[in-house]
Write a protein that holds these residues in place. Structure first.
Motif, PDB file in Angstrom:
ATOM      1  N   ILE A   6       9.777   9.355  19.144  1.00 43.52           N
ATOM      2  CA  ILE A   6       9.230   9.786  17.864  1.00 43.52           C
ATOM      3  C   ILE A   6      10.082  10.936  17.341  1.00 43.52           C
ATOM      4  N   ILE A   7      10.806  10.686  16.263  1.00 45.20           N
ATOM      5  CA  ILE A   7      11.672  11.707  15.697  1.00 45.20           C
ATOM      6  C   ILE A   7      10.912  12.575  14.711  1.00 45.20           C
ATOM      7  N   ASP A   8      10.158  11.930  13.825  1.00 44.83           N
ATOM      8  CA  ASP A   8       9.359  12.654  12.835  1.00 44.83           C
ATOM      9  C   ASP A   8       8.006  11.975  12.693  1.00 44.83           C
ATOM     10  N   CYS A   9       7.000  12.800  12.523  1.00 40.71           N
ATOM     11  CA  CYS A   9       5.661  12.323  12.188  1.00 40.71           C
ATOM     12  C   CYS A   9       5.060  13.369  11.263  1.00 40.71           C
ATOM     13  N   LEU A  10       5.181  13.136   9.947  1.00 38.06           N
ATOM     14  CA  LEU A  10       4.864  14.148   8.950  1.00 38.06           C
ATOM     15  C   LEU A  10       3.778  13.676   7.999  1.00 38.06           C
ATOM     16  N   LEU A  11       2.971  14.631   7.583  1.00 37.62           N
ATOM     17  CA  LEU A  11       1.925  14.391   6.591  1.00 37.62           C
ATOM     18  C   LEU A  11       2.258  15.180   5.332  1.00 37.62           C
ATOM     19  N   HIS A  28      -5.403   9.754   8.519  1.00 36.74           N
ATOM     20  CA  HIS A  28      -4.909  10.010   7.172  1.00 36.74           C
ATOM     21  C   HIS A  28      -4.572   8.734   6.400  1.00 36.74           C
ATOM     22  N   VAL A  29      -4.494   7.607   7.099  1.00 39.69           N
ATOM     23  CA  VAL A  29      -4.192   6.352   6.424  1.00 39.69           C
ATOM     24  C   VAL A  29      -5.377   5.965   5.534  1.00 39.69           C
ATOM     25  N   GLY A  30      -5.065   5.550   4.333  1.00 33.00           N
ATOM     26  CA  GLY A  30      -6.114   5.157   3.396  1.00 33.00           C
ATOM     27  C   GLY A  30      -6.578   6.284   2.489  1.00 33.00           C
ATOM     28  N   GLN A  31      -6.121   7.504   2.733  1.00 32.20           N
ATOM     29  CA  GLN A  31      -6.462   8.630   1.876  1.00 32.20           C
ATOM     30  C   GLN A  31      -5.470   8.682   0.714  1.00 32.20           C
ATOM     31  N   PRO A  32      -5.889   8.442  -0.513  1.00 34.80           N
ATOM     32  CA  PRO A  32      -4.939   8.309  -1.631  1.00 34.80           C
ATOM     33  C   PRO A  32      -4.150   9.574  -1.934  1.00 34.80           C
ATOM     34  N   ASP A  33      -4.651  10.736  -1.542  1.00 35.51           N
ATOM     35  CA  ASP A  33      -3.940  11.981  -1.849  1.00 35.51           C
ATOM     36  C   ASP A  33      -3.016  12.407  -0.720  1.00 35.51           C
ATOM     37  N   ARG A  34      -2.770  11.515   0.237  1.00 37.04           N
ATOM     38  CA  ARG A  34      -1.927  11.850   1.385  1.00 37.04           C
ATOM     39  C   ARG A  34      -0.864  10.774   1.593  1.00 37.04           C
ATOM     40  N   PHE A  35       0.228  11.202   2.204  1.00 34.67           N
ATOM     41  CA  PHE A  35       1.300  10.259   2.530  1.00 34.67           C
ATOM     42  C   PHE A  35       1.834  10.600   3.924  1.00 34.67           C
ATOM     43  N   VAL A  36       2.028   9.562   4.739  1.00 27.42           N
ATOM     44  CA  VAL A  36       2.481   9.735   6.122  1.00 27.42           C
ATOM     45  C   VAL A  36       3.861   9.117   6.274  1.00 27.42           C
ATOM     46  N   TRP A  37       4.778   9.901   6.824  1.00 21.99           N
ATOM     47  CA  TRP A  37       6.131   9.435   7.136  1.00 21.99           C
ATOM     48  C   TRP A  37       6.341   9.526   8.639  1.00 21.99           C
ATOM     49  N   VAL A  38       6.776   8.408   9.248  1.00 20.33           N
ATOM     50  CA  VAL A  38       7.035   8.374  10.690  1.00 20.33           C
ATOM     51  C   VAL A  38       8.390   7.720  10.906  1.00 20.33           C
ATOM     52  N   GLU A  39       9.191   8.345  11.742  1.00 20.11           N
ATOM     53  CA  GLU A  39      10.467   7.751  12.148  1.00 20.11           C
ATOM     54  C   GLU A  39      10.494   7.633  13.660  1.00 20.11           C
ATOM     55  N   LEU A  40      10.741   6.427  14.143  1.00 24.66           N
ATOM     56  CA  LEU A  40      10.829   6.146  15.570  1.00 24.66           C
ATOM     57  C   LEU A  40      12.218   5.623  15.895  1.00 24.66           C
ATOM     58  N   LYS A  41      12.683   5.930  17.092  1.00 17.47           N
ATOM     59  CA  LYS A  41      13.992   5.438  17.527  1.00 17.47           C
ATOM     60  C   LYS A  41      13.833   4.600  18.787  1.00 17.47           C
ATOM     61  N   SER A  42      14.126   3.300  18.645  1.00 19.88           N
ATOM     62  CA  SER A  42      14.092   2.350  19.758  1.00 19.88           C
ATOM     63  C   SER A  42      12.834   2.517  20.610  1.00 19.88           C
ATOM     64  N   PRO A  43      11.659   2.416  20.003  1.00 12.35           N
ATOM     65  CA  PRO A  43      10.421   2.599  20.790  1.00 12.35           C
ATOM     66  C   PRO A  43      10.181   1.430  21.736  1.00 12.35           C
ATOM     67  N   ASP A  44       9.413   1.706  22.784  1.00 11.33           N
ATOM     68  CA  ASP A  44       9.065   0.644  23.723  1.00 11.33           C
ATOM     69  C   ASP A  44       7.838  -0.114  23.226  1.00 11.33           C
ATOM     70  N   THR A  45       7.460  -1.132  23.969  1.00 16.09           N
ATOM     71  CA  THR A  45       6.333  -1.984  23.573  1.00 16.09           C
ATOM     72  C   THR A  45       5.040  -1.193  23.494  1.00 16.09           C
ATOM     73  N   HIS A  46       4.848  -0.245  24.398  1.00 10.53           N
ATOM     74  CA  HIS A  46       3.616   0.548  24.409  1.00 10.53           C
ATOM     75  C   HIS A  46       3.486   1.366  23.127  1.00 10.53           C
ATOM     76  N   THR A  47       4.582   1.973  22.699  1.00 13.35           N
ATOM     77  CA  THR A  47       4.539   2.787  21.479  1.00 13.35           C
ATOM     78  C   THR A  47       4.272   1.918  20.252  1.00 13.35           C
ATOM     79  N   ILE A  48       4.905   0.750  20.185  1.00 14.98           N
ATOM     80  CA  ILE A  48       4.670  -0.156  19.056  1.00 14.98           C
ATOM     81  C   ILE A  48       3.222  -0.622  19.031  1.00 14.98           C
ATOM     82  N   THR A  49       2.669  -0.886  20.204  1.00 15.62           N
ATOM     83  CA  THR A  49       1.261  -1.308  20.271  1.00 15.62           C
ATOM     84  C   THR A  49       0.346  -0.200  19.782  1.00 15.62           C
ATOM     85  N   ARG A  50       0.614   1.026  20.191  1.00 15.41           N
ATOM     86  CA  ARG A  50      -0.185   2.160  19.714  1.00 15.41           C
ATOM     87  C   ARG A  50      -0.072   2.312  18.208  1.00 15.41           C
ATOM     88  N   LEU A  51       1.140   2.106  17.688  1.00 16.20           N
ATOM     89  CA  LEU A  51       1.330   2.183  16.243  1.00 16.20           C
ATOM     90  C   LEU A  51       0.512   1.121  15.532  1.00 16.20           C
TER      91      LEU A  51
END
Length: 325
Positions: A6-11, A28-51
């Motif tokens: 996880i490189i960035d996880c910003l609100l 925060h997902v679904g809140q119209p006044d918020r925006f989430v930016w996430v950058e991942l680098k070569s994540p494993d299966t567990h991280t993708i599943t959590r996402l």
């Protein structure tokens, strides 16, 4: 947090932004006044599943995000869009190929990188600055990612142009052997073909976003998306020109080698004809004839030598004038 993944996880909210925990994305997902930016680098299966659990992502899209060597595409699902695009950039003085998979929702963009190159820090910086009062939201963030991907082609193409000019100068100067220069030109053409396969799908992705996804390319940003498309077209055109130049250089090199071979054959044939004349004349004197009148002539030997030499001189000048010697 998972270090190195996880490189960035910003609100982003109003005019501020803050780092949040990966596990808090769903708050925060679904809140119209918020925006989430996430950058991942070569994540494993567990991280993708959590996402997928945090965002409610489609199982097929998650499967594509885990697998590399995906073809570039744009897939629409019920609550999000999945974009797979191949990338290229100069990294440590060499061309680095990679992939970026994007999950694009109503108020989030998840960028999953599969490469060893630089991160998307430029996207984060521009989201923070928000020039012209542009809202830090999904359409703008998606534009920034695609714009950066296309911009990274420029230094690669410039490097390819420098590489071709260097090979061209060596080709014209004859500084390398024929086989070596031909192999290097072929390697360059192969790299350009690979680069074209990476660049061309971006045109289709931007066109689909403009025509079929107005929510992701609203009116105020449509000109920017068209600009990405224009850049992608110019990139493909530049690659095609370089491929054509490399092919022309290969053909020129092969034609030059053929001409040199023909010249060598001509010279060998010319010298062969020149040496054949005295060979025929003097071979006659190696035959055991009983009666040879010229043997009794006192000036027969020098006359024969002068006559043969004169004939060779005439033949030499004729062959030289025709370019055979």
């Amino acid at each position: 947090m998972l270090p190195g993944i996880i490189i960035d996880c910003l609100l982003f909210r109003d005019s501020t932004y803050q780092a949040i925990e990966f596990e808090d994305i769903s708050d925060h997902v679904g809140q119209p006044d918020r925006f989430v930016w996430v950058e991942l680098k070569s994540p494993d299966t567990h991280t993708i599943t959590r996402l997928g659990d945090e965002l409610g992502l489609h199982a097929l899209a998650l499967e594509d995000a885990i697998s590399i060597h995906q073809r570039s595409k744009l897939e629409e699902y019920d609550k999000h869009v999945f974009i797979a695009t191949r990338t290229v950039q100069m990294w440590e003085s060499r061309m680095e190929l990679g992939e970026t998979h994007l999950f694009v929702g109503s108020n989030y963009v998840i960028a999953i990188r599969h490469d060893n190159g630089a991160s998307y820090q430029r996207v984060v910086d521009r989201l923070q600055r928000r020039p012209g009062g542009v809202q830090a939201a999904t359409p703008y963030a998606l534009y920034l990612v695609l714009d950066l991907i296309v911009d990274l082609f420029r230094p690669v193409i410039e490097s390819m142009q420098d590489r071709f000019q260097f090979l061209e100068s060596q080709l014209m100067g004859g500084e390398q052997s024929g086989r070596e220069i031909l192999e290097r030109l072929y390697e360059m053409k192969r790299d350009l073909t690979l680069l074209r396969d990476v660049a061309e799908p971006m045109q289709d992705i931007t066109q689909d976003l403009i025509r079929l996804h107005p929510a992701l390319s609203p009116k105020e940003l449509r000109a920017y998306y068209r600009d990405i498309h224009d850049h992608a077209v110019r990139v493909s055109a530049a690659i095609d020109r370089l491929r054509m130049s490399a092919s022309d250089a290969m053909q020129f090199h092969l034609a030059s080698l053929s001409l040199k071979q023909n010249e060598s054959v001509q010279k060998l044939a010319g010298w062969g004809a020149l040496l054949a004349l005295p060979t025929v004349v003097f071979s006659l004197y190696g035959m055991n004839f009983e009666f040879m009148p010229e043997l009794e002539w006192p000036w027969a030997y020098p006359t024969l030598l002068l006559t043969t030499g004169a004939a060779m001189l005439v033949l030499y000048r004729r062959l030289k004038r025709r370019g055979w010697l």
